[in-house]
Design an enzyme around this catalytic site. Structure first.
Site, PDB file in Angstrom:
ATOM      1  N   HIS A 242       0.838  -1.201   0.000  1.00  0.00           N
ATOM      2  CA  HIS A 242       0.000   0.000   0.000  1.00  0.00           C
ATOM      3  C   HIS A 242       0.871   1.249   0.000  1.00  0.00           C
ATOM      4  CE1 HIS A 242      -4.006  -1.765   1.690  1.00  0.00           C
ATOM      5  NE2 HIS A 242      -3.497  -2.499   0.733  1.00  0.00           N
TER       6      HIS A 242
ATOM      7  N   TYR B 146      -8.737   5.254   8.242  1.00  0.00           N
ATOM      8  CA  TYR B 146      -8.793   5.630   9.657  1.00  0.00           C
ATOM      9  C   TYR B 146      -9.864   6.715   9.767  1.00  0.00           C
ATOM     10  CZ  TYR B 146      -4.317   3.272  10.651  1.00  0.00           C
ATOM     11  OH  TYR B 146      -3.316   2.354  10.830  1.00  0.00           O
TER      12      TYR B 146
ATOM     13  N   PRO C  18      -2.670   0.133  19.263  1.00  0.00           N
ATOM     14  CA  PRO C  18      -2.499  -0.333  17.880  1.00  0.00           C
ATOM     15  C   PRO C  18      -2.734   0.723  16.795  1.00  0.00           C
ATOM     16  CG  PRO C  18      -4.525  -1.217  18.828  1.00  0.00           C
ATOM     17  CD  PRO C  18      -3.820  -0.488  19.926  1.00  0.00           C
TER      18      PRO C  18
ATOM     19  N   LYS D 268       2.192  -0.492  15.110  1.00  0.00           N
ATOM     20  CA  LYS D 268       3.633  -0.562  15.373  1.00  0.00           C
ATOM     21  C   LYS D 268       4.133  -1.758  16.178  1.00  0.00           C
ATOM     22  CE  LYS D 268       4.868   3.037  13.241  1.00  0.00           C
ATOM     23  NZ  LYS D 268       5.310   2.709  11.908  1.00  0.00           N
TER      24      LYS D 268
ATOM     25  N   TYR E 222       4.723   6.425  10.002  1.00  0.00           N
ATOM     26  CA  TYR E 222       3.841   5.292   9.708  1.00  0.00           C
ATOM     27  C   TYR E 222       4.569   4.199   8.916  1.00  0.00           C
ATOM     28  CZ  TYR E 222      -0.567   2.876   8.843  1.00  0.00           C
ATOM     29  OH  TYR E 222      -1.560   1.939   8.825  1.00  0.00           O
TER      30      TYR E 222
HETATM   31  P1  RFL Z   1       3.574 -12.047  21.123  1.00  0.00           P
HETATM   32  O1  RFL Z   1       3.127 -12.067  19.706  1.00  0.00           O
HETATM   33  O2  RFL Z   1       2.559 -11.812  22.174  1.00  0.00           O
HETATM   34  O3  RFL Z   1       4.322 -13.414  21.387  1.00  0.00           O
HETATM   35  C1  RFL Z   1       4.634 -13.874  22.681  1.00  0.00           C
HETATM   36  C2  RFL Z   1       4.623 -15.369  22.656  1.00  0.00           C
HETATM   37  O4  RFL Z   1       5.043 -15.866  23.903  1.00  0.00           O
HETATM   38  C3  RFL Z   1       4.193 -16.922  24.293  1.00  0.00           C
HETATM   39  N1  RFL Z   1       4.305 -17.049  25.761  1.00  0.00           N
HETATM   40  C4  RFL Z   1       5.070 -17.977  26.369  1.00  0.00           C
HETATM   41  N2  RFL Z   1       5.824 -18.972  25.875  1.00  0.00           N
HETATM   42  C5  RFL Z   1       6.490 -19.771  26.759  1.00  0.00           C
HETATM   43  N3  RFL Z   1       6.407 -19.613  28.106  1.00  0.00           N
HETATM   44  C6  RFL Z   1       5.639 -18.623  28.644  1.00  0.00           C
HETATM   45  N4  RFL Z   1       5.558 -18.481  29.956  1.00  0.00           N
HETATM   46  C7  RFL Z   1       4.930 -17.753  27.755  1.00  0.00           C
HETATM   47  N5  RFL Z   1       4.099 -16.701  27.932  1.00  0.00           N
HETATM   48  C8  RFL Z   1       3.742 -16.293  26.715  1.00  0.00           C
HETATM   49  C9  RFL Z   1       2.840 -16.526  23.770  1.00  0.00           C
HETATM   50  O5  RFL Z   1       1.956 -17.629  23.630  1.00  0.00           O
HETATM   51  C10 RFL Z   1       3.224 -15.927  22.413  1.00  0.00           C
HETATM   52  O6  RFL Z   1       3.261 -16.882  21.400  1.00  0.00           O
HETATM   53  O7  RFL Z   1       4.729 -10.959  21.365  1.00  0.00           O
HETATM   54  P2  RFL Z   1       5.881 -10.437  20.366  1.00  0.00           P
HETATM   55  O8  RFL Z   1       6.576 -11.572  19.707  1.00  0.00           O
HETATM   56  O9  RFL Z   1       6.645  -9.454  21.153  1.00  0.00           O
HETATM   57  O10 RFL Z   1       5.099  -9.694  19.185  1.00  0.00           O
HETATM   58  C11 RFL Z   1       4.368  -8.516  19.432  1.00  0.00           C
HETATM   59  C12 RFL Z   1       3.134  -8.443  18.531  1.00  0.00           C
HETATM   60  O11 RFL Z   1       2.407  -9.649  18.630  1.00  0.00           O
HETATM   61  C13 RFL Z   1       2.226  -7.274  18.893  1.00  0.00           C
HETATM   62  O12 RFL Z   1       2.991  -6.144  19.235  1.00  0.00           O
HETATM   63  C14 RFL Z   1       1.290  -6.885  17.717  1.00  0.00           C
HETATM   64  O13 RFL Z   1       0.349  -7.877  17.452  1.00  0.00           O
HETATM   65  C15 RFL Z   1       0.594  -5.576  18.025  1.00  0.00           C
HETATM   66  N6  RFL Z   1      -0.363  -5.190  16.974  1.00  0.00           N
HETATM   67  C16 RFL Z   1       0.060  -4.632  15.787  1.00  0.00           C
HETATM   68  N7  RFL Z   1       1.375  -4.482  15.537  1.00  0.00           N
HETATM   69  C17 RFL Z   1       1.806  -3.999  14.325  1.00  0.00           C
HETATM   70  O14 RFL Z   1       3.010  -3.857  14.116  1.00  0.00           O
HETATM   71  N8  RFL Z   1       0.921  -3.695  13.309  1.00  0.00           N
HETATM   72  C18 RFL Z   1      -0.414  -3.808  13.479  1.00  0.00           C
HETATM   73  O15 RFL Z   1      -1.161  -3.588  12.527  1.00  0.00           O
HETATM   74  C19 RFL Z   1      -0.885  -4.262  14.765  1.00  0.00           C
HETATM   75  N9  RFL Z   1      -2.206  -4.407  14.995  1.00  0.00           N
HETATM   76  C20 RFL Z   1      -1.723  -5.398  17.182  1.00  0.00           C
HETATM   77  C21 RFL Z   1      -2.630  -4.967  16.161  1.00  0.00           C
HETATM   78  C22 RFL Z   1      -2.201  -6.005  18.315  1.00  0.00           C
HETATM   79  C23 RFL Z   1      -3.546  -6.169  18.484  1.00  0.00           C
HETATM   80  N10 RFL Z   1      -3.970  -6.845  19.643  1.00  0.00           N
HETATM   81  C24 RFL Z   1      -4.773  -7.998  19.586  1.00  0.00           C
HETATM   82  C25 RFL Z   1      -3.240  -6.613  20.858  1.00  0.00           C
HETATM   83  C26 RFL Z   1      -3.984  -5.120  16.328  1.00  0.00           C
HETATM   84  C27 RFL Z   1      -4.448  -5.682  17.508  1.00  0.00           C
HETATM   85  C28 RFL Z   1      -5.931  -5.768  17.682  1.00  0.00           C
HETATM   86  C1  PHB Z   2      -4.816  -4.480  11.127  1.00  0.00           C
HETATM   87  O1  PHB Z   2      -4.921  -4.687   9.901  1.00  0.00           O
HETATM   88  O2  PHB Z   2      -5.057  -5.371  11.958  1.00  0.00           O
HETATM   89  C2  PHB Z   2      -4.412  -3.145  11.610  1.00  0.00           C
HETATM   90  C3  PHB Z   2      -4.124  -2.144  10.702  1.00  0.00           C
HETATM   91  C4  PHB Z   2      -3.734  -0.888  11.154  1.00  0.00           C
HETATM   92  C5  PHB Z   2      -3.653  -0.650  12.512  1.00  0.00           C
HETATM   93  C6  PHB Z   2      -3.933  -1.643  13.417  1.00  0.00           C
HETATM   94  C7  PHB Z   2      -4.328  -2.895  12.964  1.00  0.00           C
HETATM   95  O3  PHB Z   2      -3.307   0.587  12.945  1.00  0.00           O
END
Ligand code: RFL
Ligand code: PHB
Length: 390
Positions: free
Chosen positions: A72, A201, A292, A296, A384
């Site tokens: 994009h 957004y 979110p 990031k 971004y």
């Molecule tokens: P994770 O992905 O949470 O992975 C941690 C892993 O550790 C495991 N775990 C354990 N394993 C062994 N022993 C234990 N005691 C443990 N405790 C936990 C867990 O099961 C898991 O597999 O962390 P990591 O690797 O630091 O990655 C971070 C990302 O997952 C997170 O920052 C993003 O998902 C945030 N986020 C977004 N980030 C972006 O860069 N772009 C986005 O568009 C974006 N959108 C989002 C998001 C997060 C969201 N939610 C659900 C919080 C949208 C949403 C809605």
């Molecule tokens: C997503 O596609 O899940 C998404 C996109 C942009 C954001 C957060 C989540 O800022």
């Protein structure tokens, strides 16, 4: 068991770290509390910065991303029934974002690690980390009802915001900075072609909404809700109704489809400093959470993993610790830049409980300025798509 680097958590942070280390001949064992299917299905982030894409591609895990990822070059800001495009690539010398689900990144990395003979132990949850101030730290984990141990040179705490690694650091050694936002996101995945080519957004008096996507047949949408809301209070019809209202634009309509995933995420920021204690390094969400809105979290996790891998490679090759010693400071510069950007995007686009007509006009003025001023739009765009240096 013994290994060089014990990695707790098979999310993006742990898997990227394990992959980067393996490419440099450094051995690791990844412990993951969940099973493989669960980790590969968990719906989360979807936006990859240019730097994240470049890293995955350069290290041999970009093949499917190149095929299926959607590049994009802009995003849309929608408010007062009008649409405004922020031309990300034009404003950043050609940089772009790629929409590709986090679980797809995770699948690609797991496959690459296992094909290369890497060790990922699923359903093996760490229960404690000991001796991190010594040169032989130990991770205790539970697998199949038994408690086992891994002895290692270094522990990478990649276990997300609810993991155990952060707790292994003495409380007095950590500074904790946090902010709770007075709202949450209700996110859905719907099997319907996206009604937009670029992310939208939307700011509205009823609250924020975001239209994202995962593929030509799968839409990802979010609406601002209350942090205490239960999923039951959001039947499908209510979700679509709010989305229609918040995205309302003459000549445009939102297509509905079956909702296949629904979740509520409270919005918060949390940072711990420093991100290292002795031989334990915190990576990704284990060290910091961002709301979110700036997309990031995943990108920051990958950036940390890269910095740590570089430090470990130098240390194993030369015995020099200077990069490792700078790990926390190097990462925290980016972390705070991203925390600020995410807070800024969040504040601009959401309705706060005590917002009245005065605050509403401030939101609109800020949005109009970002859309009209090249300087302001460039600031949004470069953050971004991801800053190369911070
Ligand atoms: P994770 O992905 O949470 O992975 C941690 C892993 O550790 C495991 N775990 C354990 N394993 C062994 N022993 C234990 N005691 C443990 N405790 C936990 C867990 O099961 C898991 O597999 O962390 P990591 O690797 O630091 O990655 C971070 C990302 O997952 C997170 O920052 C993003 O998902 C945030 N986020 C977004 N980030 C972006 O860069 N772009 C986005 O568009 C974006 N959108 C989002 C998001 C997060 C969201 N939610 C659900 C919080 C949208 C949403 C809605
Ligand atoms: C997503 O596609 O899940 C998404 C996109 C942009 C954001 C957060 C989540 O800022």
């Amino acid at each position: 068991m013994r290994t060089q680097v014990a990695i707790v958590g098979a999310g993006p942070a742990g898997l990227v770290l394990s992959h980067l280390l393996a490419l440099q001949g450094i051995e690791s064992v990844v412990l993951e509390v969940r099973d493989r299917e669960y980790v590969e299905r968990r719906v989360r982030a979807g936006v990859l910065e240019q730097g994240t894409v470049d890293l995955l591609r350069a290290t041999g895990v970009g093949e499917r991303l190149d095929r299926e990822g959607l590049v994009h070059h802009g995003i849309e800001l929608r408010f007062e029934g009008e649409r405004h495009r922020i031309p990300l690539s034009d404003l950043t010398g050609g940089r772009a974002i790629t929409v590709y689900g986090q679980q797809e990144v995770v699948k690609d990395l797991i496959r690459a690690r296992l094909e290369a003979g890497g060790q990922i132990l699923f359903e093996a949850g760490a229960v404690g980390v000991d001796d991190i101030e010594s040169s032989r730290p130990i991770v205790r984990y539970r697998q199949g009802g038994e408690i086992r141990e891994i002895e290692c040179d270094v522990v990478a705490g990649c276990d997300g915001s609810h993991g155990v690694c952060r707790e292994a650091i003495p409380a007095g050694a950590l500074g904790v900075f946090q902010k709770e936002y007075p709202f949450a996101w209700l996110g859905i995945l719907a099997t319907v072609a996206p009604s937009t080519e670029e992310l939208i957004y939307a700011y509205h008096e009823r609250g924020f909404a975001l239209h994202s996507l995962r593929s030509p047949k799968l839409s990802r949408l979010y609406v601002q809700c209350r942090p205490g809301d239960a999923l039951e209070s959001w039947p499908d019809a209510r979700i679509w109704d709010e989305l229609h209202r918040r995205f309302a634009l003459d000549g445009w309509s939102l297509a509905e489809g079956p909702i296949v995933d629904k979740s509520i995420t409270p919005m918060r920021s949390l940072i711990v400093e420093p991100m290292r204690h002795g031989r334990l390094f915190l990576v990704g969400d284990a060290a910091h959470i961002v709301p979110p809105t700036g997309a990031k979290g995943l990108n920051l996790a990958v950036a940390d993993a890269r910095v740590l891998a570089e430090g470990l490679v130098e240390w194993y090759r030369t015995g020099r610790e200077n990069l490792l010693d700078r790990y926390s400071d190097t990462c925290l510069r980016r972390v705070w830049r991203v925390e600020h950007f995410s807070w800024w995007m969040t504040s601009m686009l959401h309705r706060f409980d005590d917002d009245g007509p005065f605050e509403h006009r401030l939101h609109l003025s800020q949005l109009r300025y970002v859309c009209r001023s090249t300087a302001a739009a460039t600031s949004l765009a470069e953050n971004y798509v991801g800053l190369e240096t911070v």
